[in-house]
Design a protein around this motif. Structure first.
Motif, PDB file in Angstrom:
ATOM      1  N   ALA A 194       0.825  -1.212   0.000  1.00 49.51           N
ATOM      2  CA  ALA A 194       0.000   0.000   0.000  1.00 49.51           C
ATOM      3  C   ALA A 194       0.855   1.256   0.000  1.00 49.51           C
ATOM      4  O   ALA A 194       0.519   2.258  -0.650  1.00 49.51           O
ATOM      5  CB  ALA A 194      -0.934   0.001   1.205  1.00 49.51           C
ATOM      6  N   ASP A 195       1.980   1.218   0.704  1.00 52.23           N
ATOM      7  CA  ASP A 195       2.865   2.380   0.754  1.00 52.23           C
ATOM      8  C   ASP A 195       3.531   2.632  -0.594  1.00 52.23           C
ATOM      9  O   ASP A 195       3.739   3.782  -0.996  1.00 52.23           O
ATOM     10  CB  ASP A 195       3.926   2.168   1.837  1.00 52.23           C
ATOM     11  CG  ASP A 195       3.304   1.960   3.201  1.00 52.23           C
ATOM     12  OD1 ASP A 195       2.934   2.959   3.841  1.00 52.23           O
ATOM     13  OD2 ASP A 195       3.165   0.793   3.611  1.00 52.23           O
ATOM     14  N   GLY A 196       3.848   1.543  -1.310  1.00 53.76           N
ATOM     15  CA  GLY A 196       4.376   1.705  -2.660  1.00 53.76           C
ATOM     16  C   GLY A 196       3.356   2.325  -3.595  1.00 53.76           C
ATOM     17  O   GLY A 196       3.694   3.159  -4.447  1.00 53.76           O
ATOM     18  N   GLY A 197       2.091   1.934  -3.432  1.00 58.25           N
ATOM     19  CA  GLY A 197       1.030   2.527  -4.235  1.00 58.25           C
ATOM     20  C   GLY A 197       0.880   4.011  -3.973  1.00 58.25           C
ATOM     21  O   GLY A 197       0.735   4.823  -4.901  1.00 58.25           O
ATOM     22  N   ASN A 198       0.937   4.398  -2.704  1.00 63.37           N
ATOM     23  CA  ASN A 198       0.851   5.817  -2.355  1.00 63.37           C
ATOM     24  C   ASN A 198       2.019   6.599  -2.938  1.00 63.37           C
ATOM     25  O   ASN A 198       1.848   7.724  -3.435  1.00 63.37           O
ATOM     26  CB  ASN A 198       0.815   5.984  -0.829  1.00 63.37           C
ATOM     27  CG  ASN A 198      -0.477   5.480  -0.225  1.00 63.37           C
ATOM     28  OD1 ASN A 198      -1.514   5.442  -0.885  1.00 63.37           O
ATOM     29  ND2 ASN A 198      -0.422   5.086   1.041  1.00 63.37           N
ATOM     30  N   ALA A 199       3.204   6.006  -2.896  1.00 68.39           N
ATOM     31  CA  ALA A 199       4.377   6.669  -3.469  1.00 68.39           C
ATOM     32  C   ALA A 199       4.210   6.851  -4.983  1.00 68.39           C
ATOM     33  O   ALA A 199       4.620   7.874  -5.543  1.00 68.39           O
ATOM     34  CB  ALA A 199       5.632   5.851  -3.175  1.00 68.39           C
ATOM     35  N   GLY A 200       3.587   5.885  -5.636  1.00 65.39           N
ATOM     36  CA  GLY A 200       3.352   5.992  -7.075  1.00 65.39           C
ATOM     37  C   GLY A 200       2.439   7.154  -7.421  1.00 65.39           C
ATOM     38  O   GLY A 200       2.669   7.878  -8.402  1.00 65.39           O
ATOM     39  N   ARG A 201       1.417   7.350  -6.611  1.00 67.39           N
ATOM     40  CA  ARG A 201       0.508   8.471  -6.865  1.00 67.39           C
ATOM     41  C   ARG A 201       1.197   9.809  -6.599  1.00 67.39           C
ATOM     42  O   ARG A 201       0.960  10.791  -7.318  1.00 67.39           O
ATOM     43  CB  ARG A 201      -0.757   8.298  -6.024  1.00 67.39           C
ATOM     44  CG  ARG A 201      -1.660   7.166  -6.546  1.00 67.39           C
ATOM     45  CD  ARG A 201      -2.930   7.024  -5.742  1.00 67.39           C
ATOM     46  NE  ARG A 201      -2.703   6.337  -4.483  1.00 67.39           N
ATOM     47  CZ  ARG A 201      -2.668   5.022  -4.340  1.00 67.39           C
ATOM     48  NH1 ARG A 201      -2.838   4.229  -5.398  1.00 67.39           N
ATOM     49  NH2 ARG A 201      -2.479   4.464  -3.165  1.00 67.39           N
ATOM     50  N   ARG A 202       2.063   9.843  -5.593  1.00 77.46           N
ATOM     51  CA  ARG A 202       2.829  11.064  -5.348  1.00 77.46           C
ATOM     52  C   ARG A 202       3.782  11.356  -6.502  1.00 77.46           C
ATOM     53  O   ARG A 202       3.922  12.504  -6.935  1.00 77.46           O
ATOM     54  CB  ARG A 202       3.614  10.931  -4.045  1.00 77.46           C
ATOM     55  CG  ARG A 202       2.738  10.998  -2.798  1.00 77.46           C
ATOM     56  CD  ARG A 202       3.402  10.362  -1.587  1.00 77.46           C
ATOM     57  NE  ARG A 202       4.724  10.910  -1.316  1.00 77.46           N
ATOM     58  CZ  ARG A 202       5.622  10.306  -0.534  1.00 77.46           C
ATOM     59  NH1 ARG A 202       5.339   9.116   0.016  1.00 77.46           N
ATOM     60  NH2 ARG A 202       6.785  10.861  -0.308  1.00 77.46           N
ATOM     61  N   LEU A 203       4.422  10.308  -7.004  1.00 80.09           N
ATOM     62  CA  LEU A 203       5.351  10.476  -8.112  1.00 80.09           C
ATOM     63  C   LEU A 203       4.626  10.993  -9.362  1.00 80.09           C
ATOM     64  O   LEU A 203       5.109  11.897 -10.056  1.00 80.09           O
ATOM     65  CB  LEU A 203       6.049   9.144  -8.397  1.00 80.09           C
ATOM     66  CG  LEU A 203       7.225   9.153  -9.382  1.00 80.09           C
ATOM     67  CD1 LEU A 203       8.207   8.042  -9.041  1.00 80.09           C
ATOM     68  CD2 LEU A 203       6.759   8.965 -10.820  1.00 80.09           C
ATOM     69  N   ALA A 204       3.448  10.428  -9.650  1.00 80.97           N
ATOM     70  CA  ALA A 204       2.696  10.845 -10.834  1.00 80.97           C
ATOM     71  C   ALA A 204       2.261  12.302 -10.737  1.00 80.97           C
ATOM     72  O   ALA A 204       2.049  12.970 -11.757  1.00 80.97           O
ATOM     73  CB  ALA A 204       1.472   9.942 -11.018  1.00 80.97           C
ATOM     74  N   GLY A 205       2.154  12.830  -9.512  1.00 82.53           N
ATOM     75  CA  GLY A 205       1.729  14.208  -9.329  1.00 82.53           C
ATOM     76  C   GLY A 205       2.845  15.226  -9.430  1.00 82.53           C
ATOM     77  O   GLY A 205       2.585  16.437  -9.373  1.00 82.53           O
TER      78      GLY A 205
END
Length: 338
Positions: free
Chosen positions: A220-231
């Motif tokens: 889940a933390d990797g998923g959150n990091a992915g959304r931050r990166l995309a932003g």
């Protein structure tokens, strides 16, 4: 034992030998005693034995994160050695919490376990030295302590981080995200240090490593990091990511799929540990492989030596990781192992 001896028509010493030194008893006598034990429903009283010898015949492994298959693979290697020595291995999960780790260590010491294997939150914790000084052998796993008061088994995480980022640089990436937990976790800190070393060797500054710190190291933390990166702004958004473990990388991979980002064309991803799920991901994951089961076996062998050999000397064993290249980073036609 007296009841078994009387019913089987043998001495108490013979019953004791059947339990503890069966090779000293003839096959016929041993079979008769074992049959009597079964008939009387005899179960060895390990607590009484524990009181007599001053410690139990139990080992324990305090793992860093029970959610990560890396640590269960390490535990399986320990179990290989423990089984051969006819010793039970109990598992404890600190969940990367120093207070929880300390509580487990106190309980294990109070239970007078024969030995402890631990992947510590902080390998420099004074509690580790205190336990060893009080007489409980302790082996540090997946970390190298700063002193020689303990045996240890580890993988060179600085080298692991270096080969991961060097691979991304070889693929043409010049801005790389580092997705990892808090830097007070030694493995995270050293893998990041290796990433910076690879950037320096390529003539690039530390600003080319974009830190995406996570509170935990789960999917889940990797998923959150992915959304931050995309932003992040497109002009400064990293084209590649190095994750401090495979769970983070798998979460990042899932986020890319949900956001419509192509891997590796829009974002190349490298994980760490090479757990079984890495190769089975929708886009097979490039990962830094650690010899997980061998790590556990070696740690348990060192503990066995320390608990049985009065002449034992502490050893620090370090393995070298390797990069397994798969489709999450490789744009060519044939991913390979390096």
């Amino acid at each position: 034992m007296k009841d078994v001896a009387a019913a089987a028509g043998v001495s108490v010493g013979t019953v004791s030998n059947v339990l503890n030194r069966p090779d000293l008893v003839s096959h016929a006598t041993r079979a008769k005693v074992e049959a009597t034990m079964a008939e009387l429903r005899f179960v060895r009283n390990e607590t009484a034995r524990h009181l007599r010898v001053g410690h139990s015949r139990v080992w324990a492994y305090v793992m860093l994160d029970g959610r990560n298959p890396f640590f269960t693979d390490v535990a399986a290697g320990m179990e290989d050695t423990a089984d051969q020595a006819d010793l039970p291995l109990f598992l404890c999960n600190s969940a990367t919490l120093a207070a929880r780790e300390a509580a487990y260590l106190r309980r294990l010491e109070q239970q007078q376990v024969q030995g402890i294997l631990i992947t510590p939150v902080d390998p420099g914790s004074p509690l580790l030295d205190e336990i060893a000084r009080r007489g409980t052998p302790l082996v540090i796993v997946d970390r190298t302590p700063k002193t020689d008061r303990h045996c240890s088994v580890a993988v060179d995480d600085v080298v692991g981080g270096e080969i991961a980022v060097r691979h991304l640089l070889d693929q043409g990436h010049r801005r790389i995200a580092f997705v990892g937990g808090e830097l007070d976790i030694g493995q995270v800190r050293e893998r990041r240090e290796g990433a910076l070393r690879a950037l320096r060797a390529a003539g690039l500054g530390p600003d080319r490593l974009v830190d995406l710190t996570t509170s935990q190291m789960a999917v889940a933390d990797g998923g959150n990091a992915g959304r931050r990166l995309a932003g992040l702004p497109a002009a400064t958004r990293p084209s590649a990511a190095f994750c401090a473990n495979d769970l983070l990388a798998l979460g990042l991979l899932q986020a890319c799929a949900s956001l419509g980002l192509r891997v590796p064309d829009d974002l190349a991803i490298v994980g760490y540990d090479d757990i079984e799920f890495a190769a089975a991901a929708t886009v097979p994951l490039t990962s830094v492989r650690q010899p997980r089961r061998q790590l556990g076996r070696t740690a348990a062998e060192l503990l066995l030596q320390e608990t049985t050999d009065p002449a034992h000397e502490h050893r620090q064993v370090t393995f070298t990781p390797e990069l397994v290249v798969r489709a999450s980073t490789y744009r060519g036609s044939s991913p390979r192992e390096q």
